[in-house]
Scaffold this active site. Structure first.
Site: not given
Ligand SMILES: [Zn+2]
Length: 485
Positions: A298, A310, A344-345, A372, A445
């Site tokens: 992503h 990420d 995606e998130e 991912d 994140h």
């Molecule tokens: Zn991810």
């Protein structure tokens, strides 16, 4: 990885006295390994030899780290629906066109965008001090003056669920469920419910705001953001995550038995008509171009770091794998399609848009896999093959991946990556290259998700695995679906 190769294959007669150095070992691998994989007639000798060559070329070095470096430097954070995510699509279109792929395109869709304008949390009493906190993705704002209220502590989300509705009387609900490190990240699915559904559960209980211990495994003052889901039938309350050390601090103070009062302030905005998109590039199949093998990652990220693990890592790995196959001048029987998923998130929105757009051709999607889970090495491969020939092709892939330290596993582990889940619903088989994720949730994140955390050699090992998988499944006529026989 000569020492792994040596452990995997040699017989004493083959080894003789030839292998006195790494160069000798590489020569041995290139000379003898194709003979080994020919033993199974599910892949042609030529196809197997190309797979081995792709693998060994990748292990000598790929463009993966340079690609992540460019994305995270030239674009930076790429929040879904933001101008930055749009710049990421432009960046990807430029790269993929330069690499000479076919069918380079962006497929746009609209989403409700969210942006963070600011947040603050502090203990007011009994020991006034600031807390390291971040608003959860999608959180509403507090009033401009913020919210000051007593904390009600819950050790687990279940403990919060267990109290009667409407009994929190405007308190700030805190859930302090600590997550442990695992190799496969499998506990994330359990713990992230506290983040995704916790805010609405707390609202139903009468909370004015919601606070959690970060869904993360580090011990630094980096709070972890991530998306929440508001239920339709409850008030939307602001929601934040504390870093692990700050959560420890809050719990220590609460243990003293004194009432803890805190102040939270969150300002965010939404844009109901934001744009996102999937970016696609292909190597067209020479015989059956309508049959598609999907790889990808992503393109969007959270806004705190630069989204290197990420999911810049996945973008680098899968782009470099496709480039490796292209640069080798190889044309598989079927099409290999790279999809850089958007948004995606915030709920797999790009994957849903793809499922809708390609509904009529999903029966011709042979198999898919997403990268991912950061930049750690692959240690296991699994696939949900439902056919006897699919099982044999999987076994052949696993044999070629074995020198990379990758073992075949059972197929009861999670599917081919988050963005593949809508395709799994539509019956598309998946393969997963499981990465070592013991440090993934240290960074996930957070503002600490940056390029310096990635290792070029580990990314190259991932590229090798993706290239072997994509090449062998695309240069084949094998179906992984249940043929009914
Ligand atoms: Zn991810």
């Amino acid at each position: 990885m000569p020492e792994i190769v040596a452990g995997q294959y040699p017989s004493t007669t083959q080894r003789g006295g030839r292998f006195v150095c790494a160069v000798g070992l590489v020569t041995w691998v290139l000379t003898f390994l194709p003979l080994k994989v020919h033993a199974d007639d599910i892949i042609t000798p030529e196809s197997a030899a190309h797979a081995v060559a792709l693998r060994d070329q990748a292990m000598r070095g790929t463009d993966a780290l340079a690609i992540v470096g460019a994305l995270t430097t030239e674009v930076g954070p790429r929040l879904a629906g933001s101008r930055a995510e749009s710049r990421a699509r432009e960046w990807a279109m430029g790269r993929l066109s330069d690499y000479g792929f076919s069918g380079v395109r962006t497929e746009s869709f609209s989403i409700e965008g969210w942006e963070r304008h600011g947040e603050r949390a502090e203990i007011i009493a009994p020991y006034p001090q600031p807390l390291a906190a971040t608003a959860l993705g999608g959180s509403v704002s507090t009033p401009l003056e913020g919210i000051s209220a007593d904390i009600r502590m819950f050790q687990t989300l279940d403990a919060l669920k267990a109290i009667p509705d409407g009994t929190l009387n405007g308190a700030i609900a805190y859930v302090g469920h600590a997550m442990q490190k695992t190799q496969d990240g499998s506990s994330y699915g359990y713990f992230n419910e506290a983040r995704t559904w916790g805010p609405s559960i707390a609202a139903r209980k009468g909370a004015a705001a919601y606070l959690i211990r970060s869904i993360g495994t580090d011990s630094h003052r980096f709070p972890h953001t991530g998306t929440l889901r508001y239920a339709d039938d409850t008030p939307r309350i602001p929601a934040l995550a504390l870093s692990n050390p700050d959560a420890d601090q809050l719990e220590r103070i609460a243990l003293s038995g004194e009432t803890v009062t805190i102040h939270v302030w969150v300002q965010t905005a939404t844009n109901i008509d934001a744009e996102s998109g999937n970016v696609i590039a292909e190597i067209r199949g020479r015989e059956s171009p309508n049959e598609v093998v999907v790889i990808g990652a992503h393109l969007d990220s959270w806004d705190l770091g630069t989204g290197a693990i990420d999911d810049g890592a996945g973008v680098g790995i899968t782009m470099a794998a496709l480039k490796l196959i292209k640069d080798a001048g190889l044309a598989p029987r079927r099409t290999i399609r790279l999809v850089l998923w958007g948004a995606e998130e915030v709920g797999l929105l790009g994957a849903r848009a793809y499922q809708e757009r390609y509904a009529a051709s999903l029966s011709e999607h042979v198999i898919g896999s997403e990268s991912d889970f950061g930049g750690g090495r692959v240690w296991q491969v699994t696939a949900d093959s439902q056919s006897e020939r699919g099982d044999r092709l999987f076994a052949a892939i696993a044999r070629i991946l074995a020198p990379l330290g990758i073992a075949p596993g059972s197929d009861d582990l999670p599917g081919g990556g988050p963005d593949l889940s809508p395709l799994i619903e539509s019956g598309v088989p998946t393969l997963r290259l499981h990465q070592d994720g013991r440090d993934y949730f240290d960074l996930h994140h957070t503002a600490d998700d940056t390029l310096d955390k990635l290792d070029a050699a580990a990314l190259d090992q991932n590229v090798a695995a993706f290239a072997v998988f994509a090449w062998l499944t695309a240069d084949s006529d094998v179906s992984f679906r249940d043929s009914g026989d």
